[in-house]
Write an enzyme that holds these catalytic residues in place. Structure first.
Site, PDB file in Angstrom:
ATOM      1  N   ASP A  92      -1.100  -0.754  -5.773  1.00 42.78           N
ATOM      2  CA  ASP A  92      -0.138  -1.768  -5.330  1.00 42.78           C
ATOM      3  C   ASP A  92       0.972  -1.114  -4.497  1.00 42.78           C
ATOM      4  OD1 ASP A  92       0.861  -4.271  -5.259  1.00 42.78           O
ATOM      5  OD2 ASP A  92       1.370  -4.396  -7.386  1.00 42.78           O
ATOM      6  N   ASP A  95       2.468 -12.730  -4.570  1.00 42.83           N
ATOM      7  CA  ASP A  95       2.018 -13.170  -5.903  1.00 42.83           C
ATOM      8  C   ASP A  95       1.766 -14.674  -6.015  1.00 42.83           C
ATOM      9  OD1 ASP A  95       2.603 -10.547  -6.281  1.00 42.83           O
ATOM     10  OD2 ASP A  95       3.632 -10.855  -8.182  1.00 42.83           O
TER      11      ASP A  95
HETATM   12  C1  GAL Z   1       3.205  -6.934  -7.846  1.00 41.53           C
HETATM   13  C2  GAL Z   1       1.805  -7.481  -7.799  1.00 41.53           C
HETATM   14  C3  GAL Z   1       1.500  -8.157  -9.122  1.00 41.53           C
HETATM   15  C4  GAL Z   1       1.681  -7.145 -10.241  1.00 41.53           C
HETATM   16  C5  GAL Z   1       3.077  -6.506 -10.184  1.00 41.53           C
HETATM   17  C6  GAL Z   1       3.227  -5.389 -11.200  1.00 41.53           C
HETATM   18  O1  GAL Z   1       3.467  -6.300  -6.641  1.00 41.53           O
HETATM   19  O2  GAL Z   1       1.682  -8.395  -6.730  1.00 41.53           O
HETATM   20  O3  GAL Z   1       0.198  -8.708  -9.104  1.00 41.53           O
HETATM   21  O4  GAL Z   1       0.691  -6.170 -10.114  1.00 41.53           O
HETATM   22  O5  GAL Z   1       3.326  -6.011  -8.913  1.00 41.53           O
HETATM   23  O6  GAL Z   1       4.474  -4.777 -11.181  1.00 41.53           O
END
Ligand code: GAL
Length: 652
Positions: free
Chosen positions: A389, A451
């Site tokens: 990520d 998200d």
């Molecule tokens: C975001 C991501 C989410 C989750 C989160 C965890 O960037 O889009 O799905 O993984 O981080 O901190």
């Protein structure tokens, strides 16, 4: 309920003003937008308004798709102001501002993007009862549409009352369409599977039907063995090649067999991954027990329908690396090898999460400058899937060029290539055009959006715009439209754990659309607390077969009256077709119609020439698993509000 009292309160007390009223003086809680929340007197990024270098002092910063419904009581004379795409945005994306007066479009900005000067407007409102201020997306999806309504003034002698745009407090009973699977064996596994020679091989012959069952396989390549009682094929294939194998499942009531094309070579993940991810339900509170519970439930209820991955999202990482640079789990995850063995012992696969930056989105340790050691550690633990990520890497790349963003993903790709384990690689970078480079970075899937949450406008803002990137879909390459928001969810968004806010019809649409899109199917709910509705939503083998179709063809969208028709060709020469009731603005102009809308069905029609079919064709209802009949030239159906009719069309 909260929303209902809020509505009554507002309608009684009124958010109302007289004379010249500025938009920023109104209660923006009724403004519905598909990313973030409206900001008064600042852009959506909470920066001072700036459009093509010009600054503005007041207005509303919003994001497409945005709708603000205002009751003018027929007393306004004009609305005027400026609109523009805000300068303080990493990307330039297209949007369009519109004003609808009593349902008719009376003004439009045309397509607007960052760098274009602010546009002035003045529109007469004489006799108009209600207006809707819209920011539509303009052909490239909603991403990064940072839209400013600037110095907008309504001239009126009456009140201006914002109203909710969607039906409030409609409760529709959950209803189950999926028939129970039979007792005789039926194999539901994907008909193609890829693995690298030398890597541990795991393929489960997912089969419904009464146990005990006996499995067999013909023409397995050297190095692989089948467990006759469970249907799990393991081992290590040694030779590259294409191996058509015939797998068979038998019980006292019958048998089923399919040919599976094993591709032993460089490519893995030849159909979209199906599994579970901890984030949407547990957020950073995920722990070992919750993951084991998820594996237990998947093994009991879902594995026979092809569900495979049990993935931990953020929140597993220790505070510091050890003296050798190894990142272990924190107190919630004392022993990863033990946990991964547990997941594998259930015939499932195990996934983990990291970031190319120094820290993850949740502020935990990540892989920056430790890619090699992390990949090796994960391979030792038995990791089968990585969600990588972007998160804090953005601080290391102030200029977000494609090359700069791709670079760290190449590094992790290289590290994963160096270990003898097939690890599905998810590029967790939700931004425009990620699909243009993520394949070259060796991603199996890539987040195309920011998200998801369990609101229909968000699910549709994500799902219905995946045509922008659909052509990137191919075996081993998937646009990731984010997790499924069905079942009990919440903590990942700092909410309480609650039943998905989507209506049953919206949930049927959500799952159907993700299947047509060949999107990864990652359940985001508390698996140990799924009701019958959710379980049935996730175990319809004909619906899931559309997602797992080995041809992995891109999906197409046709805009039509009352909604959108999505279709994709399937390997057997037929087509999966979803008729979705969708209205991009979702404006209910009159709340007293809310109940009627929910009960209504909307006619939709497809001329099958658009799929290249001439003449006769058969239709099968996928959710109900029933033949609908034989038709000629066109298929007409009725679709519930925000719902779907999901069918398979086969030329005769
Ligand atoms: C975001 C991501 C989410 C989750 C989160 C965890 O960037 O889009 O799905 O993984 O981080 O901190």
């Amino acid at each position: 309920m909260k929303q209902f009292f809020f509505l009554i309160f507002t309608l009684l007390v009124g958010t109302s003003y007289a004379d010249n009223i500025y938009l920023d003086e109104l209660d923006t809680r009724f403004l519905l937008q598909d990313w973030g929340a409206p900001v008064v007197n600042q852009s959506i990024m909470r920066t001072p308004f700036q459009v093509a270098g010009k600054t503005f002092n007041r207005g509303i910063g919003t994001h497409s798709i945005s709708r603000f419904l205002l009751n003018l009581e027929g007393k306004a004379t004009a609305i005027s102001g400026w609109v523009g795409a805000d300068d303080r945005n990493d990307f330039t994306c297209n949007m369009e501002f519109k004003i609808l007066a009593d349902k008719k479009e009376v003004w439009s900005s045309g397509v607007v993007h960052k760098g274009m000067p602010a546009q002035a407007f003045r529109v007469s409102l004489k006799g108009v009862r209600k207006i809707a201020l819209i920011v539509a997306e303009a052909g490239d999806g909603i991403m990064y549409d940072h839209a400013d309504w600037l110095e907008v003034k309504i001239e009126t002698s009456g009140k201006v009352t914002p109203e909710p745009v969607t039906p409030q407090n409609i409760v529709k009973e959950k209803y189950i369409l999926t028939p129970q699977p039979g007792q005789s064996p039926k194999i539901n596994s994907p008909k193609v599977f890829g693995a690298r020679p030398g890597s541990p091989f795991i393929y489960n012959v997912a089969t419904t039907g009464a146990r005990p069952m006996k499995f067999s396989a013909r023409s397995l390549p050297a190095g692989l063995i089948l467990n006759e009682a469970t249907g799990l094929i393991t081992g290590t294939a040694t030779q590259k090649g294409t191996y058509p194998i015939v797998v068979k499942a038998e019980n006292s009531l019958g048998s089923d067999s399919i040919t599976v094309r094993l591709e032993i070579g460089d490519k893995i993940c030849l159909t979209p991954p199906m599994g579970w991810n901890s984030w949407n339900c547990w957020g950073l509170s995920v722990n070992e027990q919750k993951v084991k519970d998820a594996a237990d439930v998947m093994n009991t209820y879902l594995i026979n329908h092809g569900w495979t991955y049990v993935n931990i999202d953020d929140g597993w990482e220790a505070e510091k690396r050890d003296e050798n640079g190894v990142l272990h789990g924190n107190a919630k995850f004392p022993d990863f090898k033990r946990l991964s063995d547990y997941v594998h012992s259930k015939g499932l696969k195990f996934g983990i999460y990291s970031s190319p930056g120094p820290t993850t989105c949740g502020g935990y340790q990540a892989s920056y400058q430790h890619e090699k050691i992390d990949a090796e550690t994960w391979a030792q633990w038995g990791v089968d899937y990585l969600k990588h990520d972007f998160c804090s890497y953005s601080q290391l790349t102030p200029s977000q060029t494609e090359a700069a963003i791709k670079a760290p993903y190449d590094v992790m790709r290289h590290a994963l290539d160096g270990v003898d384990r097939d690890i599905v690689y998810c590029i967790g970078y939700g931004a425009p055009n990620v699909w243009n480079w993520a394949k070259a970075a060796g991603g199996n899937l890539w987040r195309t959006t920011r998200d998801i949450t369990d609101e229909w406008n968000i699910v549709s803002a994500i799902g219905f715009f995946q045509d922008v990137c659909a052509e990137a879909t191919a075996p081993g390459c998937y646009n990731d439209a984010d997790m499924l928001v069905v079942g009990k969810l919440g903590l990942g968004w700092m909410d309480k754990v609650h039943d998905s806010y989507l209506t049953p019809d919206e949930q049927y649409s959500h799952v159907s659309l993700w299947c047509i899109l060949s999107a990864p199917l990652l359940i985001g709910c508390d698996m140990s607390d799924m009701d019958d509705f959710t379980l049935n939503l996730l175990t319809n083998d004909e619906v899931l077969a559309v997602n797992q179709d080995p041809a992995v063809k891109p999906a197409h969208k046709i805009l039509t009256q009352n909604g959108q028709i999505w279709w994709k060709p399937l390997e057997d020469g037929s087509f999966a077709v979803g008729f979705f009731n969708a209205d991009p603005y979702f404006i209910l102009w009159d709340q007293s119609q809310a109940n009627k809308i929910q009960e209504k069905h909307y006619p939709m029609q497809l001329d099958v020439k658009q799929l290249g079919i001439e003449g006769k064709f058969k239709v099968r209802d996928l959710w109900r698993q029933q033949e609908v009949g034989e038709f000629k030239h066109a298929f007409r159906t009725n679709v519930p509000y925000h719902g779907v009719r999901f069918v398979k069309i086969t030329p005769v």
